[in-house]
Design a protein around this motif. Structure first.
Motif, mmCIF file in Angstrom:
data_model
loop_
_atom_site.group_PDB
_atom_site.id
_atom_site.type_symbol
_atom_site.label_atom_id
_atom_site.label_comp_id
_atom_site.label_asym_id
_atom_site.label_seq_id
_atom_site.Cartn_x
_atom_site.Cartn_y
_atom_site.Cartn_z
ATOM 1 N N ASN A 1 -5.686 2.897 -2.106
ATOM 2 C CA ASN A 1 -5.064 2.029 -3.210
ATOM 3 C C ASN A 1 -6.291 1.125 -3.900
ATOM 4 N N ASN B 1 1.514 -5.313 7.167
ATOM 5 C CA ASN B 1 1.397 -4.420 6.146
ATOM 6 C C ASN B 1 2.393 -4.926 4.831
ATOM 7 N N LYS C 1 -5.236 4.166 3.372
ATOM 8 C CA LYS C 1 -4.723 3.025 2.617
ATOM 9 C C LYS C 1 -5.340 2.312 1.836
ATOM 10 N N SER D 1 -2.050 -4.553 -3.514
ATOM 11 C CA SER D 1 -2.542 -5.069 -2.403
ATOM 12 C C SER D 1 -3.189 -6.219 -2.597
ATOM 13 N N ASN E 1 0.561 -1.216 1.338
ATOM 14 C CA ASN E 1 1.076 0.112 0.675
ATOM 15 C C ASN E 1 1.271 -0.006 -0.582
#
Length: 191
Positions: A149, A103, A145, A113, A109
């Motif tokens: 995002n 990650n 996520k 990304s 996060n």
């Protein structure tokens, strides 16, 4: 309604001009979830492949772009020569630590990304985005996520996430036991 009928309805729905408008219901982002029983994964993959091949023949006025999130992670790890290192790291430190390491290296996060960047760079203006591979990359990549995002940086065309589990427009349930009850700004594509 059985899965074949739901897939048929989904295919009809995404090609309607109203589906491709810049915003979803109540001016929300145009993000959708198509949920299905995990044991039907191969049937869903076959339909997506069929739709992608049919679309490539140029008969539709929109481009269907399919991103397998699992393949994106593996490609990234291979390009960085991290894949073998990840196997060893997981043996020594465990799944939770390797999840965190992957990650961090992919900035999962963060607003920038690597997955979001890739999708943004490889999607034309006149497209519908399909996100697949959610079940294959769990727990390294969590669906909330990706959606959270992505909707911060990518709103120019509709996004459909194919989810092997149950979605009720409030929570995602993967494999009938792992609940991901984060807030989703996505609508269920076919009831």
């Amino acid at each position: 309604m059985d899965l074949t009928a739901r897939l048929d309805e989904m295919e009809l729905a995404i090609y309607k001009p109203s589906f491709r408008q810049s915003s979803g219901r109540a001016n929300e982002v145009n993000y959708w979830v198509f949920d299905y029983p995990p044991e039907k994964e191969l049937e869903v993959r076959d339909r997506i492949e069929y739709m992608k091949n049919k679309n490539q023949k140029g008969n539709d006025e929109v481009e269907l772009v399919v991103f397998d999130l699992y393949d994106m992670i593996i490609d990234f790890l291979e390009q960085k020569n991290f894949l073998e290192k990840c196997f060893e790291f997981e043996k020594k430190r465990g799944l939770e630590r390797i999840t965190k390491a992957v990650n961090n290296s992919m900035k999962i996060n963060d607003d920038d990304s690597l997955i979001v960047q890739y999708i943004r760079e490889h999607t034309s203006e006149n497209a519908i985005v399909f996100l697949t591979g959610i079940g294959k990359c769990y727990p390294i990549l969590r669906s909330h996520k990706v959606l959270n995002n992505l909707h911060q940086a990518f709103v120019r065309c509709p996004v459909v996430m194919f989810f092997p589990g149950t979605y009720n427009e409030q929570e995602l349930i993967l494999f009938d036991e792992m609940k991901d009850d984060n807030y989703y700004r996505a609508f269920k594509l076919v009831k």
